[in-house]
Design a protein around this motif. Structure first.
Motif, PDB file in Angstrom:
ATOM      1  N   UNK A   1      50.947  28.223  48.152  1.00  0.00           N
ATOM      2  CA  UNK A   1      49.581  28.551  48.576  1.00  0.00           C
ATOM      3  C   UNK A   1      48.837  27.350  49.140  1.00  0.00           C
ATOM      4  N   UNK A   2      49.240  26.145  48.751  1.00  0.00           N
ATOM      5  CA  UNK A   2      48.562  24.944  49.251  1.00  0.00           C
ATOM      6  C   UNK A   2      48.714  24.818  50.769  1.00  0.00           C
ATOM      7  N   UNK A   3      49.709  25.486  51.359  1.00  0.00           N
ATOM      8  CA  UNK A   3      49.853  25.470  52.807  1.00  0.00           C
ATOM      9  C   UNK A   3      48.769  26.306  53.480  1.00  0.00           C
ATOM     10  N   UNK A   4      48.221  27.269  52.761  1.00  0.00           N
ATOM     11  CA  UNK A   4      47.304  28.236  53.367  1.00  0.00           C
ATOM     12  C   UNK A   4      45.876  28.169  52.832  1.00  0.00           C
ATOM     13  N   UNK A   5      45.667  27.475  51.734  1.00  0.00           N
ATOM     14  CA  UNK A   5      44.329  27.405  51.130  1.00  0.00           C
ATOM     15  C   UNK A   5      44.086  25.990  50.631  1.00  0.00           C
ATOM     16  N   UNK A   6      42.829  25.682  50.415  1.00  0.00           N
ATOM     17  CA  UNK A   6      42.479  24.344  49.928  1.00  0.00           C
ATOM     18  C   UNK A   6      42.869  24.188  48.463  1.00  0.00           C
TER      19      UNK A   6
ATOM     20  N   UNK B   1      41.025  23.180  46.038  1.00  0.00           N
ATOM     21  CA  UNK B   1      39.998  23.724  45.145  1.00  0.00           C
ATOM     22  C   UNK B   1      40.109  25.241  45.029  1.00  0.00           C
ATOM     23  N   UNK B   2      40.453  25.917  46.110  1.00  0.00           N
ATOM     24  CA  UNK B   2      40.620  27.368  46.061  1.00  0.00           C
ATOM     25  C   UNK B   2      41.808  27.750  45.200  1.00  0.00           C
ATOM     26  N   UNK B   3      42.915  27.032  45.372  1.00  0.00           N
ATOM     27  CA  UNK B   3      44.103  27.321  44.564  1.00  0.00           C
ATOM     28  C   UNK B   3      43.830  27.046  43.097  1.00  0.00           C
ATOM     29  N   UNK B   4      43.182  25.929  42.789  1.00  0.00           N
ATOM     30  CA  UNK B   4      42.916  25.599  41.387  1.00  0.00           C
ATOM     31  C   UNK B   4      41.931  26.583  40.760  1.00  0.00           C
ATOM     32  N   UNK B   5      40.982  27.062  41.522  1.00  0.00           N
ATOM     33  CA  UNK B   5      40.049  28.062  40.981  1.00  0.00           C
ATOM     34  C   UNK B   5      40.754  29.399  40.736  1.00  0.00           C
ATOM     35  N   UNK B   6      41.723  29.721  41.569  1.00  0.00           N
ATOM     36  CA  UNK B   6      42.423  31.000  41.401  1.00  0.00           C
ATOM     37  C   UNK B   6      43.215  31.044  40.104  1.00  0.00           C
ATOM     38  N   UNK B   7      43.578  29.888  39.573  1.00  0.00           N
ATOM     39  CA  UNK B   7      44.303  29.826  38.297  1.00  0.00           C
ATOM     40  C   UNK B   7      43.470  30.448  37.180  1.00  0.00           C
ATOM     41  N   UNK B   8      42.157  30.389  37.295  1.00  0.00           N
ATOM     42  CA  UNK B   8      41.278  30.961  36.267  1.00  0.00           C
ATOM     43  C   UNK B   8      41.446  32.472  36.132  1.00  0.00           C
TER      44      UNK B   8
ATOM     45  N   UNK C   1      34.769  35.311  42.541  1.00  0.00           N
ATOM     46  CA  UNK C   1      34.282  35.969  43.758  1.00  0.00           C
ATOM     47  C   UNK C   1      33.182  35.126  44.403  1.00  0.00           C
ATOM     48  N   UNK C   2      32.258  34.633  43.586  1.00  0.00           N
ATOM     49  CA  UNK C   2      31.188  33.796  44.136  1.00  0.00           C
ATOM     50  C   UNK C   2      31.745  32.529  44.764  1.00  0.00           C
ATOM     51  N   UNK C   3      32.716  31.919  44.107  1.00  0.00           N
ATOM     52  CA  UNK C   3      33.318  30.713  44.670  1.00  0.00           C
ATOM     53  C   UNK C   3      33.986  31.018  46.010  1.00  0.00           C
ATOM     54  N   UNK C   4      34.735  32.104  46.063  1.00  0.00           N
ATOM     55  CA  UNK C   4      35.465  32.417  47.286  1.00  0.00           C
ATOM     56  C   UNK C   4      34.544  32.857  48.412  1.00  0.00           C
ATOM     57  N   UNK C   5      33.462  33.543  48.081  1.00  0.00           N
ATOM     58  CA  UNK C   5      32.543  34.020  49.129  1.00  0.00           C
ATOM     59  C   UNK C   5      31.534  32.954  49.538  1.00  0.00           C
ATOM     60  N   UNK C   6      30.929  32.293  48.568  1.00  0.00           N
ATOM     61  CA  UNK C   6      29.828  31.373  48.841  1.00  0.00           C
ATOM     62  C   UNK C   6      30.314  29.937  48.944  1.00  0.00           C
ATOM     63  N   UNK C   7      31.362  29.584  48.221  1.00  0.00           N
ATOM     64  CA  UNK C   7      31.786  28.196  48.123  1.00  0.00           C
ATOM     65  C   UNK C   7      32.597  27.681  49.287  1.00  0.00           C
ATOM     66  N   UNK C   8      32.826  28.496  50.308  1.00  0.00           N
ATOM     67  CA  UNK C   8      33.611  28.033  51.452  1.00  0.00           C
ATOM     68  C   UNK C   8      32.776  27.080  52.301  1.00  0.00           C
TER      69      UNK C   8
END
Length: 116
Positions: free
Chosen positions: A47-52, A54-61, A95-102
């Motif tokens: 996933x690190x090839x396609x996302x940042x 921080x996004x990958x690490x947040x998805x672990x939650x 959801x907030x991170x993915x929508x607003x945090x970009x």
């Protein structure tokens, strides 16, 4: 590996038997340890090839929430109101991170200067 050793020492110290399981059950224990770890790490690295990062690490939650939902639906495990509320709060945060945090378009990313 360290956690397995510590758990084994604890079990021996507390006189909890480590025997009595069939070879099939030991195989299941090994698969439960190896498969999620290996494939989880491979998935996150891919996933690190396609996302940042921080996004990958947040998805672990979301992993414990998904595991809890699967246990609830497939294994008839119970879930308290507090657990369900905590899971919903974690998903809302994701959801907030993915929508607003970009990062916004046109935002300048500051690169740290090299040492030396």
């Amino acid at each position: 590996m360290v956690a397995a050793v510590i758990l084994a020492v604890y079990n021996v110290g507390m006189h909890i038997p480590l025997a009595g399981y069939s070879a099939r059950e030991w195989g299941i224990f090994a698969l439960l340890a190896v498969v999620p770890t290996v494939f989880g790490h491979l998935l996150f690295n891919w996933l690190m090839k396609y996302a940042s990062a921080s996004t990958v690490s947040m998805s672990v939650l979301g992993e414990p929430v998904g595991a809890s939902l699967l246990a609830f639906l497939l294994l008839n495990e119970s879930m308290s109101t507090l657990q369900a509320g905590g899971g919903a709060l974690v998903l809302l945060g994701l959801v907030l991170f993915l929508k607003v945090g970009k990062p916004r378009k046109g935002a300048v990313e500051v690169q740290p200067e090299g040492l030396g």
